[in-house]
Design an enzyme around this catalytic site. Structure first.
Site, short mmCIF file in Angstrom:
data_model
loop_
_atom_site.label_atom_id
_atom_site.label_comp_id
_atom_site.label_asym_id
_atom_site.label_seq_id
_atom_site.Cartn_x
_atom_site.Cartn_y
_atom_site.Cartn_z
N ASP A 64 0.82 -1.21 0.00
CA ASP A 64 0.00 0.00 0.00
C ASP A 64 0.85 1.26 0.00
O ASP A 64 2.07 1.22 0.20
CB ASP A 64 -0.98 -0.01 1.19
CG ASP A 64 -0.36 -0.53 2.49
OD1 ASP A 64 0.89 -0.55 2.59
OD2 ASP A 64 -1.11 -0.92 3.39
N ASN A 130 -8.37 -2.88 13.71
CA ASN A 130 -9.71 -3.22 13.22
C ASN A 130 -9.70 -4.44 12.29
O ASN A 130 -10.70 -4.75 11.65
CB ASN A 130 -10.35 -2.01 12.50
CG ASN A 130 -9.57 -1.57 11.26
OD1 ASN A 130 -8.64 -2.26 10.83
ND2 ASN A 130 -9.96 -0.45 10.69
N HIS A 132 -7.73 -4.83 9.63
CA HIS A 132 -7.37 -4.60 8.22
C HIS A 132 -6.06 -5.30 7.86
O HIS A 132 -5.19 -5.53 8.72
CB HIS A 132 -7.35 -3.10 7.86
CG HIS A 132 -6.23 -2.28 8.41
ND1 HIS A 132 -6.39 -0.95 8.76
CD2 HIS A 132 -4.92 -2.55 8.67
CE1 HIS A 132 -5.24 -0.46 9.18
NE2 HIS A 132 -4.34 -1.42 9.15
N GLU A 137 -9.96 -2.03 4.62
CA GLU A 137 -10.67 -1.73 5.85
C GLU A 137 -11.90 -2.64 6.01
O GLU A 137 -12.32 -3.29 5.04
CB GLU A 137 -11.09 -0.25 5.84
CG GLU A 137 -9.92 0.74 5.78
CD GLU A 137 -9.20 0.92 7.13
OE1 GLU A 137 -9.07 -0.05 7.90
OE2 GLU A 137 -8.74 2.04 7.39
C1 F6R Z 1 1.14 -1.37 6.18
C2 F6R Z 1 -0.06 -2.19 6.23
C3 F6R Z 1 -0.95 -2.17 7.42
C4 F6R Z 1 -0.21 -2.43 8.73
C5 F6R Z 1 -1.17 -2.38 9.90
C6 F6R Z 1 -0.46 -2.57 11.23
O1 F6R Z 1 1.80 -1.55 4.94
O2 F6R Z 1 -0.33 -2.83 5.29
O3 F6R Z 1 -1.95 -3.14 7.25
O4 F6R Z 1 0.41 -3.69 8.67
O5 F6R Z 1 -1.83 -1.16 9.91
O6 F6R Z 1 0.36 -1.47 11.46
P1 F6R Z 1 1.36 -1.45 12.69
O7 F6R Z 1 2.39 -2.45 12.42
O8 F6R Z 1 1.91 -0.04 12.68
O9 F6R Z 1 0.55 -1.76 13.90
#
Ligand code: F6R
Length: 230
Positions: A64, A130, A132, A137
């Site tokens: 992403d 959440n 994701h 989302e």
């Molecule tokens: C980032 C991504 C997100 C993160 C998720 C957890 O490239 O794809 O899905 O893996 O938001 O983020 P952290 O590791 O900061 O808790």
């Protein structure tokens, strides 16, 4: 159930295990790696940089990127990847969605078409509070491919810790879709910290609900989940 769950309370040991898995996958011939960003991945990339692993013949695709942030913006995922991994462990080619693309729909389609030209041998995933994965989302179709997403208020608030203020957090992002992610041959998901418990429980309880995007992984044949949660 296809998910191989490993509970490793020591995060140090957990990241060592993740490095071992990546080395094994690579030794088995993996050449195309799907990569993630976020706080969870920073210690992993630091550890990978301390190894002799060589990605110079491999190709990477990131999950992403924020819409509106260019590669020189220090909160773009392009910048993150260079800072945490690529400058020390360069790949033959590294692909990310282009945050500054004028036509976002066209950029999502371009990225998906590029992905379709490759088979991801390996996909690294974190998980949102959440549930994701990537920026898919809650409520995202499990059939989704790369698309532009409106980030939820909760995701923007959680990610605001990296920005000067909440207002600076982009409202939109490009993300590989759930289906794009599921096409990978092998998936490693890392869930660290109490805030991830509910999302993780849904996944390991074998639920399959679009309200918790990570539960799409329950239908994938080759998923390893590493967590410090016991
Ligand atoms: C980032 C991504 C997100 C993160 C998720 C957890 O490239 O794809 O899905 O893996 O938001 O983020 P952290 O590791 O900061 O808790």
């Amino acid at each position: 159930m296809a998910i191989q769950l490993e509970r490793i309370p020591s995060t140090e040991a957990l990241y060592e295990r993740a490095v071992t898995i990546i080395k094994e996958v690579k030794a088995q011939g993996a050449k195309t790696f799907g990569l993630a960003t976020g706080g969870t991945m920073e210690p992993l990339y630091a550890k990978l940089c301390d190894t002799t692993i060589d990605f110079s013949e491999a190709v990477s695709f990131n999950l992403d990127e924020y819409v509106g942030l260019g590669a020189t913006h220090d909160q773009s995922y392009n910048y993150y990847m260079h800072h945490h991994l690529f400058k020390q462990k360069p790949f033959k080619q590294s692909h990310l969605p282009q945050g500054l693309a004028h036509d976002t729909q066209q950029e999502a389609a371009r990225y998906e078409a590029l992905l379709n030209e490759h088979i991801l041998d390996f996909q690294l995933l974190g998980i949102g509070v959440n549930g994701h994965i990537g920026f898919n989302e809650p409520g995202t179709s499990f059939d989704s491919v790369t698309h532009v997403v409106n980030l939820t208020p909760s995701t923007r608030e959680i990610n605001a810790r990296y920005f000067a203020s909440l207002e600076d957090v982009p409202h939109k992002a490009f993300t590989m879709g759930v289906q794009s992610i599921l096409r990978a041959n092998c998936i490693l998901l890392i869930a660290i910290g109490e805030s991830k418990r509910n999302a993780l429980e849904a996944l390991i309880n074998n639920e399959y609900i679009e309200d918790v995007p990570a539960t799409a992984l329950t239908k994938h044949p080759n998923v390893i989940v590493l967590t410090d949660l016991v």
